[in-house]
Enzyme design. Structure first.
Site, PDB file in Angstrom:
ATOM      1  N   HIS A   1      10.889  49.209  50.339  1.00 61.60           N
ATOM      2  CA  HIS A   1      10.527  50.531  49.803  1.00 61.60           C
ATOM      3  C   HIS A   1      10.917  51.663  50.757  1.00 61.60           C
ATOM      4  CE1 HIS A   1       8.075  54.002  48.668  1.00 61.60           C
ATOM      5  NE2 HIS A   1       8.022  53.479  47.458  1.00 61.60           N
ATOM      6  N   ASP A   2      10.520  51.501  52.022  1.00 59.41           N
ATOM      7  CA  ASP A   2      10.818  52.550  53.010  1.00 59.41           C
ATOM      8  C   ASP A   2      12.079  52.231  53.798  1.00 59.41           C
ATOM      9  OD1 ASP A   2       8.502  53.702  52.151  1.00 59.41           O
ATOM     10  OD2 ASP A   2       7.362  53.359  53.997  1.00 59.41           O
ATOM     11  N   THR A   3      12.727  51.121  53.466  1.00 61.68           N
ATOM     12  CA  THR A   3      13.881  50.673  54.246  1.00 61.68           C
ATOM     13  C   THR A   3      15.062  50.481  53.299  1.00 61.68           C
ATOM     14  OG1 THR A   3      12.906  48.456  54.112  1.00 61.68           O
ATOM     15  CG2 THR A   3      12.584  49.690  56.176  1.00 61.68           C
TER      16      THR A   3
END
Ligand SMILES: *[C@@H]1O[C@H](CO)[C@@H](O)[C@H](O)[C@H]1NC(C)=O
Ligand SMILES: *[C@@H]1O[C@H](CO)[C@@H](O)[C@H](O)[C@H]1NC(C)=O
Ligand SMILES: *[C@@H]1O[C@H](CO)[C@@H](O)[C@H](O)[C@H]1NC(C)=O
Ligand SMILES: *[C@@H]1O[C@H](CO)[C@@H](O)[C@H](O)[C@H]1NC(C)=O
Ligand SMILES: *[C@@H]1O[C@H](CO)[C@@H](O)[C@H](O)[C@H]1NC(C)=O
Ligand SMILES: *[C@@H]1O[C@H](CO)[C@@H](O)[C@H](O)[C@H]1NC(C)=O
Ligand SMILES: *[C@@H]1O[C@H](CO)[C@@H](O)[C@H](O)[C@H]1NC(C)=O
Length: 401
Positions: free
Chosen positions: A213-215
């Site tokens: 998600h954040d990567t």
């Protein structure tokens, strides 16, 4: 049986729960709640027709082609069956997680702190009805039964756990102490594995770094291979186990919401390892496949008509239906928005969709509790669910809704 332990623990827990604020995300409240949190690790041994354990791992926000070309996900695909036409049901994340255990997204079009009322059942009610033990493992959830919106890494302040990726807690799991105690973190997965106390139905959500998600899908692919590769040879994990690795939704909202998914585990027949299954599936297939395997009751929602993973359907005697070509996803069904419903931010509808309590698929009927709550003729006249693979989306709302 584990039921007697549950009752005793639940009583002990309800006393402590009064003191703890389970939705608070302040570090002091979390530390206090952690001290009194109850963790349960129920087990069961209910024989399935095709598999005896179902495990799903959810990754985040990646288009099909991008995920399929990730080297680690491609490696995993070689160990199992690639599902080349598996689809999310809407955007954004939360309604897809909600759909995967409840048979509808209820018009949800947001990632809010949603609470679905206790009279809306999920697969957890169906599993408990047959005595099948379940748990969720949410990486970096700060303690078992945490109900807060999010938890960040206390050193780096990076996102770790988010409620929007935890389907069970959104279904008022909070109202029952023993259910909260089965919402655990990944540390507990490893202790349950070591103690040979893994349950038969498992939902795994990696943290916001691990799930991509954040990567990126590179991180998600590496995490998933790193997590699963040792387990593929683990005798305690592999007990006629079926693993589904999937993504909640695609990244590009203007494309059909197709996501990369793979079936793995010792329940996959050897001759199918390395093959592709191109049947149309979506998140409701996660429910219908489990229902067919253990001959569960149904929810009376989109779970009933959802296609069942082919090799499972072949053994349970269930018929699947391809998405009809003339109205197929590639013509106008993109599954990329929600129709209006009780959890829409836009054009909210006040009433909860009524499950169709008369649906029957291959002998499987709606759960008795659901039929008792929703079976009234005046309610049944409002139902929009049919025994069909053709689910609605924002551009094709349910008939009569
Ligand atoms: C629990 O914590 C939440 C979030 O900090 C807060 O809004 C709520 O008022 C608290 N509830 C109680 C009963 O203290
Ligand atoms: C839609 O098109 C994509 C890309 O060509 C294909 O992979 C997918 O299987 C198609 N979906 C259906 C339901 O035909
Ligand atoms: C289900 O619960 C909601 C919220 O409490 C309530 O408004 C609704 O009337 C209930 N429906 C039925 C059929 O029990
Ligand atoms: C996981 O949950 C347990 C049980 O509530 C808790 O003691 C532990 O601190 C949690 N671990 C992490 C990494 O948050
Ligand atoms: C997420 O999990 C990974 C290991 O799976 C860990 O290295 C990382 O510190 C965790 N949290 C964050 C915010 O990255
Ligand atoms: C649990 O759910 C009930 C019913 O929706 C709600 O009233 C209550 O505030 C919730 N409790 C917590 C701690 O979130
Ligand atoms: C869904 O996809 C179609 C086709 O690309 C596009 O016209 C529509 O705007 C998309 N909807 C959303 C909400 O992105």
């Amino acid at each position: 049986m584990f039921y007697s332990t549950l009752v005793v623990s639940a009583i002990a827990f309800s006393g402590q729960a009064l003191a703890a604020n389970l939705t608070s995300t302040s570090p002091a409240d979390v530390a206090a709640a952690r001290n009194s949190a109850l963790t349960l690790s129920p087990t069961s041994n209910v024989k399935g027709k095709v598999f005896d354990r179902f495990v799903t791992i959810w990754l985040e926000n990646t288009d099909y082609d991008k995920a399929a070309s990730d080297p680690n996900l491609a490696w995993l695909a070689k160990q199992g069956i690639t599902l080349s036409n598996y689809n999310g049901v809407t955007h954004p994340s939360e309604p897809n997680y909600v759909a995967s255990i409840g048979g509808d997204n209820f018009g949800m079009d947001n990632d809010d702190f949603n609470q679905i009322p206790g009279n809306v059942s999920s697969i957890i009610d169906l599993l408990e009805d047959k005595g099948i033990a379940w748990s969720q493992y949410q990486e970096d959830m700060p303690y078992s039964g945490f109900e807060g919106k999010a938890w960040i890494n206390q050193q780096t302040k990076a996102n770790d756990y988010v409620r929007k990726h935890n389907p069970a807690v959104i279904y008022d799991a909070n109202t029952s102490a023993d259910r909260l105690a089965k919402n655990k973190n990944l540390t507990q997965f490893y202790s349950d594995l070591a103690a040979k106390k893994l349950p038969q139905w498992i939902f795994i959500t990696p943290n916001m770094t691990s799930d991509g998600h954040d990567t990126s899908v590179t991180t998600a692919g590496a995490w998933t291979r790193n997590f699963l590769e040792p387990l593929l040879d683990d005798k305690h994990f592999m007990k006629n186990t079926l693993v589904l690795v999937t993504f909640d939704e695609s990244h590009t909202y203007t494309l059909q919401n197709q996501v990369f998914s793979v079936l793995l585990g010792d329940a996959v027949p050897k001759k199918l390892v390395g093959t592709t299954d191109s049947q149309y599936y979506n998140h409701y297939s996660e429910i219908s496949t489990v229902e067919a395997n253990w001959d569960l009751h149904t929810l009376g929602r989109w779970d009933v008509g959802a296609n069942i993973f082919s090799f499972v359907a072949d053994k349970t005697g269930d018929e699947n239906t391809p998405w009809p070509a003339a109205s197929g996803p590639n013509s106008s069904h993109f599954f990329n928005s929600s129709f209006s419903g009780p959890f829409s931010d836009a054009d909210r509808v006040a009433t909860l969709p009524v499950p169709n309590t008369k649906l029957v698929r291959n002998g499987r009927k709606v759960l008795g509790k659901i039929a008792r709550t929703w079976g009234d003729a005046s309610l049944q006249s409002q139902t929009y669910y049919q025994n069909t693979v053709q689910i609605p989306d924002g551009m094709h709302p349910p008939q009569g809704w």
